[in-house]
Design an enzyme around this catalytic site. Structure first.
Site, mmCIF file in Angstrom:
data_model
loop_
_atom_site.group_PDB
_atom_site.id
_atom_site.type_symbol
_atom_site.label_atom_id
_atom_site.label_comp_id
_atom_site.label_asym_id
_atom_site.label_seq_id
_atom_site.Cartn_x
_atom_site.Cartn_y
_atom_site.Cartn_z
ATOM 1 C CG ASN A 139 -0.352 -0.122 2.517
ATOM 2 O OD1 ASN A 139 0.707 -0.726 2.663
ATOM 3 N ND2 ASN A 139 -0.985 0.443 3.524
ATOM 4 C CE LYS A 162 7.592 -13.565 0.384
ATOM 5 N NZ LYS A 162 6.378 -12.818 -0.038
ATOM 6 C CB ALA A 164 3.342 -6.719 -1.630
ATOM 7 N N GLY A 214 1.757 -5.946 7.793
ATOM 8 C CA GLY A 214 0.770 -6.719 7.050
ATOM 9 C C GLY A 214 -0.486 -6.940 7.858
ATOM 10 C CB SER A 215 -3.325 -9.174 7.249
ATOM 11 O OG SER A 215 -2.711 -10.461 7.154
ATOM 12 C CD GLU A 236 1.831 -0.882 10.781
ATOM 13 O OE1 GLU A 236 0.627 -1.087 11.089
ATOM 14 O OE2 GLU A 236 2.196 -0.545 9.648
ATOM 15 C CG LEU A 237 0.281 -7.041 12.914
ATOM 16 C CD1 LEU A 237 -0.167 -8.139 13.870
ATOM 17 C CD2 LEU A 237 1.022 -7.618 11.718
ATOM 18 C CB CYS A 270 -2.294 -0.038 8.644
ATOM 19 S SG CYS A 270 -0.822 1.002 8.735
ATOM 20 C CD GLU A 367 -6.841 -2.887 8.185
ATOM 21 O OE1 GLU A 367 -6.220 -1.815 8.260
ATOM 22 O OE2 GLU A 367 -6.269 -3.999 8.167
#
Length: 463
Positions: A139, A162, A164, A214-215, A236-237, A270, A367
């Site tokens: 994002n 790594k 996305a 990420g999620s 950090e989700l 997020c 979310e």
């Protein structure tokens, strides 16, 4: 840019058109292992460099980002659909992070001396630990990378990335920018790998730290793998941040800021404003103006200067968002605008507002990663804060009130999140800590705190 006509392990798609951009091939396991080893060797040389020497290169990365600003911004927009002007803002933020980190690292990580109880001297040092592996989302294709790489490079570590898959081009361009800035080879390496190969990286003895944005589901998986490997991690989700509108709020400011907070980056942030908890006294006034403003947003080509809302980054993400909206309506939410997938090319989704949002609905509990706002009516200030904290997430939130002193007290004592905005919406500031609590993860980035996440805080006692 890499292109392999025989094997297309990764294919990037322009979400505005739905058309293929580029194709890439995964690395072999042997190449991955060699890359890790080279990263470690580069670290051994880099860790001995002074903050001044590291800082010169990091500031040059900031300069190179500006030189490539147009190319990088256009690529980000093509790969994930954000407005071009917001892609340009992202590049500027990345340069600011480079400059801030280069200037402040020596202060944040300087040795500390403490007098011990027995009259002896204690020294605290912050030593780099080695190879840091980052798993990053799409994002904010450049910012998410810069956020963890620059602070860790200034701390003396080396970096593996790594990224996305759908922003692979941005990852490779950043790698070339780092190289053009004079960063020693192998200190920043992009890994084109699958999930099984990612496990290989996590478990490799030379990899010392894992950071993921990420999620929550991805956080559970990576947190478990990192913990099993006894490696420090920062997660950090996601979140469903609540913005509270109190009865003394400036409604015009609240509406304008809330719209921006919901649709910035096409709503795929997020820390975006997602649930709008409005006290009963001003609920109808806020609702009418907010819905009107959301309906007026122009959706279209993110390259166009007058566009306010671009496409969702991937088709599957749009499908998930639409399903969440439909399920919320099925369970009692009322659709005030939007909520329908438009005809035509690309993965567009309109600005959408739901009310009568209650527990048990995705719009309340989960979310929603896209331009969908949940309106929730509260009886009063206490009820609003209760609703805001009634979430498994705890990344950010906001308060609109003309009583700044009271708003600060609410934020400080009662808001159960890592960040709170008062009469404002923002994403990240290099000099303020970024991170959350509960299912939004743990650890902090920015503000000097990120530099201390992956260092050895070492105690030296002198007799």
């Amino acid at each position: 840019m890499e292109n392999n006509t025989k094997t297309k392990d990764i294919i990037t798609i322009n979400p505005t058109t739905g058309k293929e951009l580029s194709a890439y091939q995964y690395m072999t396991d042997d190449v991955v292992k060699t890359t890790i080893e080279k990263s470690h060797d580069a670290f051994l040389k880099w860790k001995g460099q002074s903050f001044e020497s590291r800082g010169k290169i990091i500031k040059t990365i900031g300069i190179e980002l500006q030189k490539h600003k147009s190319e990088l911004a256009e690529l980000m927009t093509n790969e994930m659909g954000k407005l071009l002007k917001q892609s340009e803002q992202e590049v500027d933020l990345c340069t600011t992070i480079c400059n801030y980190s280069a200037d402040q690292a020596s202060e944040f990580l300087k040795n500390e001396t403490r007098e011990l109880q027995d009259g002896k001297k204690g020294i605290i040092t912050y030593a780099p630990i080695g190879v840091i592996y980052g798993i990053q989302p799409w994002n904010y294709p450049s910012y998410q990378v810069i956020r963890y790489t620059i602070t860790n490079l200034m701390a003396g570590n080396s970096i593996l990335l790594k990224h996305a898959a759908n922003v692979t081009g941005t990852a490779k361009l950043l790698e070339s920018i780092f190289e053009a800035a004079g960063l020693p080879k192998h200190l920043f390496s992009v890994l084109l790998i699958n999930h099984d190969q990612s496990d290989l990286v996590v478990n490799h003895k030379l990899v010392r730290g894992i950071t993921l944005t990420g999620s929550p589901k991805a956080g559970e998986i990576i947190g478990e793998k990192a913990g099993k490997a006894l490696k420090k991690s920062v997660l950090e989700l996601g979140s469903n941040d609540a913005y509270i509108v109190l009865d003394d709020a400036d409604i015009e400011l609240a509406v304008k800021t809330s719209v921006m907070g919901r649709i910035y980056n096409n709503g795929e942030t997020c820390i975006a404003a997602k649930r709008f908890v409005v006290v009963e006294a001003v609920y109808e006034t806020f609702k009418d103006e907010f819905v009107k403003a959301m309906k007026a947003l122009k959706m279209g080509d993110p390259m166009a200067s007058d566009t306010k809302l671009g496409p969702i980054a991937r088709e599957d993400l749009r499908d998930t968002l639409h399903e969440q909206v439909q399920q919320s309506v099925k369970k009692g939410a009322k659709l005030l605008c939007g909520g329908e997938i438009p005809d035509g090319d690309g993965y567009f989704y309109p600005a959408t507002v739901l009310e009568q949002v209650t527990p048990g609905q995705p719009a309340y509990d989960d979310e929603l990663f896209g331009p969908v706002a949940s309106l929730i009516k509260a009886k009063d200030e206490d009820d609003a804060m209760r609703i805001a904290n009634d979430s498994r997430f705890g990344l950010g939130g906001g308060i609109f009130s003309k009583n700044e002193k009271q708003a600060i007290e609410l934020a400080e004592k009662y808001f159960d999140t890592g960040m709170v905005f008062i009469n404002a919406f923002g994403t990240a500031y290099p000099n303020m800590p970024f991170g959350g609590v509960k299912d939004s993860g743990f650890g902090r980035e920015h503000g000097g705190f990120g530099m201390k996440e992956f260092v050895n805080i070492k105690s030296i006692m002198v007799g």
